[in-house]
Design a protein around this motif. Structure first.
Motif, PDB file in Angstrom:
ATOM      1  N   ASN A  69       2.169   3.619  50.297  1.00  0.00           N
ATOM      2  CA  ASN A  69       2.220   3.615  48.641  1.00  0.00           C
ATOM      3  C   ASN A  69       4.029   4.853  48.617  1.00  0.00           C
ATOM      4  OD1 ASN A  69      -0.636   4.213  48.402  1.00  0.00           O
ATOM      5  ND2 ASN A  69      -0.730   5.546  49.523  1.00  0.00           N
ATOM      6  N   ARG A 118       5.594   2.342  47.583  1.00  0.00           N
ATOM      7  CA  ARG A 118       5.471   0.918  46.473  1.00  0.00           C
ATOM      8  C   ARG A 118       5.853   2.018  44.779  1.00  0.00           C
ATOM      9  NH1 ARG A 118       0.458   0.505  47.271  1.00  0.00           N
ATOM     10  NH2 ARG A 118       0.140  -1.423  47.828  1.00  0.00           N
ATOM     11  N   THR A 119       5.827   3.144  45.425  1.00  0.00           N
ATOM     12  CA  THR A 119       6.607   4.710  44.160  1.00  0.00           C
ATOM     13  C   THR A 119       7.954   4.092  44.631  1.00  0.00           C
ATOM     14  OG1 THR A 119       4.743   6.030  44.554  1.00  0.00           O
ATOM     15  CG2 THR A 119       6.402   6.792  43.805  1.00  0.00           C
ATOM     16  N   ARG A 125       8.550   1.736  42.398  1.00  0.00           N
ATOM     17  CA  ARG A 125       8.467   1.774  40.672  1.00  0.00           C
ATOM     18  C   ARG A 125      10.476   2.262  40.369  1.00  0.00           C
ATOM     19  NH1 ARG A 125       3.664   3.342  41.541  1.00  0.00           N
ATOM     20  NH2 ARG A 125       4.088   5.729  40.810  1.00  0.00           N
ATOM     21  N   GLU A 126      10.940   3.129  41.061  1.00  0.00           N
ATOM     22  CA  GLU A 126      11.880   3.642  40.604  1.00  0.00           C
ATOM     23  C   GLU A 126      13.562   3.061  40.632  1.00  0.00           C
ATOM     24  OE1 GLU A 126      11.857   6.640  39.107  1.00  0.00           O
ATOM     25  OE2 GLU A 126      10.040   6.706  39.700  1.00  0.00           O
ATOM     26  N   GLN A 137      15.747   6.119  47.600  1.00  0.00           N
ATOM     27  CA  GLN A 137      14.339   6.237  46.985  1.00  0.00           C
ATOM     28  C   GLN A 137      13.471   6.765  47.883  1.00  0.00           C
ATOM     29  OE1 GLN A 137      14.233   7.128  43.649  1.00  0.00           O
ATOM     30  NE2 GLN A 137      15.798   5.506  43.018  1.00  0.00           N
ATOM     31  N   LEU A 174      11.582  10.473  48.553  1.00  0.00           N
ATOM     32  CA  LEU A 174      10.205  10.177  48.137  1.00  0.00           C
ATOM     33  C   LEU A 174       9.101  11.554  49.353  1.00  0.00           C
ATOM     34  CD1 LEU A 174       9.261   7.433  46.341  1.00  0.00           C
ATOM     35  CD2 LEU A 174       9.175   9.557  45.020  1.00  0.00           C
ATOM     36  N   GLU A 234      11.814  14.927  42.963  1.00  0.00           N
ATOM     37  CA  GLU A 234      11.683  14.587  41.933  1.00  0.00           C
ATOM     38  C   GLU A 234      12.399  13.617  41.624  1.00  0.00           C
ATOM     39  OE1 GLU A 234       8.850  13.641  39.280  1.00  0.00           O
ATOM     40  OE2 GLU A 234       8.205  14.690  40.650  1.00  0.00           O
ATOM     41  N   ARG A 292       5.821   9.968  36.588  1.00  0.00           N
ATOM     42  CA  ARG A 292       5.564   9.632  37.250  1.00  0.00           C
ATOM     43  C   ARG A 292       4.720   9.647  38.318  1.00  0.00           C
ATOM     44  NH1 ARG A 292       9.082   4.404  37.272  1.00  0.00           N
ATOM     45  NH2 ARG A 292       9.824   3.914  34.806  1.00  0.00           N
ATOM     46  N   LYS A 293       3.045   9.550  39.084  1.00  0.00           N
ATOM     47  CA  LYS A 293       2.933  10.207  39.971  1.00  0.00           C
ATOM     48  C   LYS A 293       3.016   8.815  40.727  1.00  0.00           C
ATOM     49  CE  LYS A 293       2.199  13.616  38.714  1.00  0.00           C
ATOM     50  NZ  LYS A 293       2.912  14.414  38.382  1.00  0.00           N
ATOM     51  N   PRO A 294       2.578   9.082  42.004  1.00  0.00           N
ATOM     52  CA  PRO A 294       2.504   7.386  43.451  1.00  0.00           C
ATOM     53  C   PRO A 294       1.547   7.132  42.678  1.00  0.00           C
ATOM     54  CG  PRO A 294       2.659   9.260  44.590  1.00  0.00           C
ATOM     55  CD  PRO A 294       2.790  10.335  42.852  1.00  0.00           C
ATOM     56  N   GLU A 295       1.492   5.539  42.909  1.00  0.00           N
ATOM     57  CA  GLU A 295      -0.129   5.456  43.157  1.00  0.00           C
ATOM     58  C   GLU A 295      -0.821   5.503  44.328  1.00  0.00           C
ATOM     59  OE1 GLU A 295      -0.965  -0.007  43.303  1.00  0.00           O
ATOM     60  OE2 GLU A 295       0.306   0.820  41.224  1.00  0.00           O
TER      61      GLU A 295
END
Length: 183
Positions: free
Chosen positions: A103, A106-107, A110-111, A158, A162, A167, A172-175
């Motif tokens: 997770n 993945r987050t 996305r960044e 990144q 995290l 932030e 955006r919230k982590p999947e």
């Protein structure tokens, strides 16, 4: 003209020592020694007639083979380790920690820019080599290497942010992936 068998008997130990000095070790040492004499067998007509010149010819062949060996990516970065293969195929020791890490990555992905994500995916998941990435990017191999390393570094930054709970951008919230339930 000396036969290859006579050359082997006379110079195998010296060629082996030369290969060791050139940084060859382990199972590759014997393999490259054999390769030197396979080349000698194939090029028997080109080997100098006198013993000292033949020895230098064998050393030169050993030097070239060692240089080629060191140039190959797989000899620098890939080790044949059956335990590592088993570990890679095994289930994670802590499935929840593994899911949390997935997770997190993945987050972090996305960044990144879509170009960075595509570059990382092509290299890490699809297994594309630097020359293939260079062709895709329409740049040189060294340029592709620089871009790949920079994308990896941006991903590391990144992930570190995290992990620290900083932030990044937006809200955006982590999947989230749910842990598999045991049956």
């Amino acid at each position: 003209m000396l036969s290859v068998e006579a050359l082997y008997k006379a110079h195998a130990d010296a060629v082996l020592a030369k290969l060791r000095r050139l940084g060859i070790e382990g199972p590759a040492l014997e393999d490259l020694l054999q390769d030197v004499f396979v080349i000698a067998l194939r090029r028997q007509a080109k080997i100098p007639k006198d013993n000292d010149s033949a020895r230098r010819w064998l050393f030169d062949a050993a030097r070239k083979l060692a240089a080629n060996f060191h140039r190959l990516y797989r000899h620098k970065y890939e080790a044949l380790d059956p335990d590592a293969i088993d570990a890679a195929l095994a289930e994670p020791e802590d499935p929840e920690e593994h899911i949390a890490l997935c997770n997190l990555v993945r987050t972090a992905l996305r960044e990144l820019s879509s170009k960075d994500v595509e570059l990382l995916r092509r290299h890490a998941i699809d297994g594309e080599s630097l020359p293939e990435l260079a062709t895709w990017l329409r740049i040189t191999k060294s340029g592709a290497h620089v871009r790949l390393e920079r994308a990896k570094e941006r991903l590391r930054v990144q992930v570190a942010r995290l992990e620290q709970g900083v932030e990044l951008r937006g809200d955006r919230k982590p999947e989230v992936i749910e842990a598999p339930t045991s049956r």
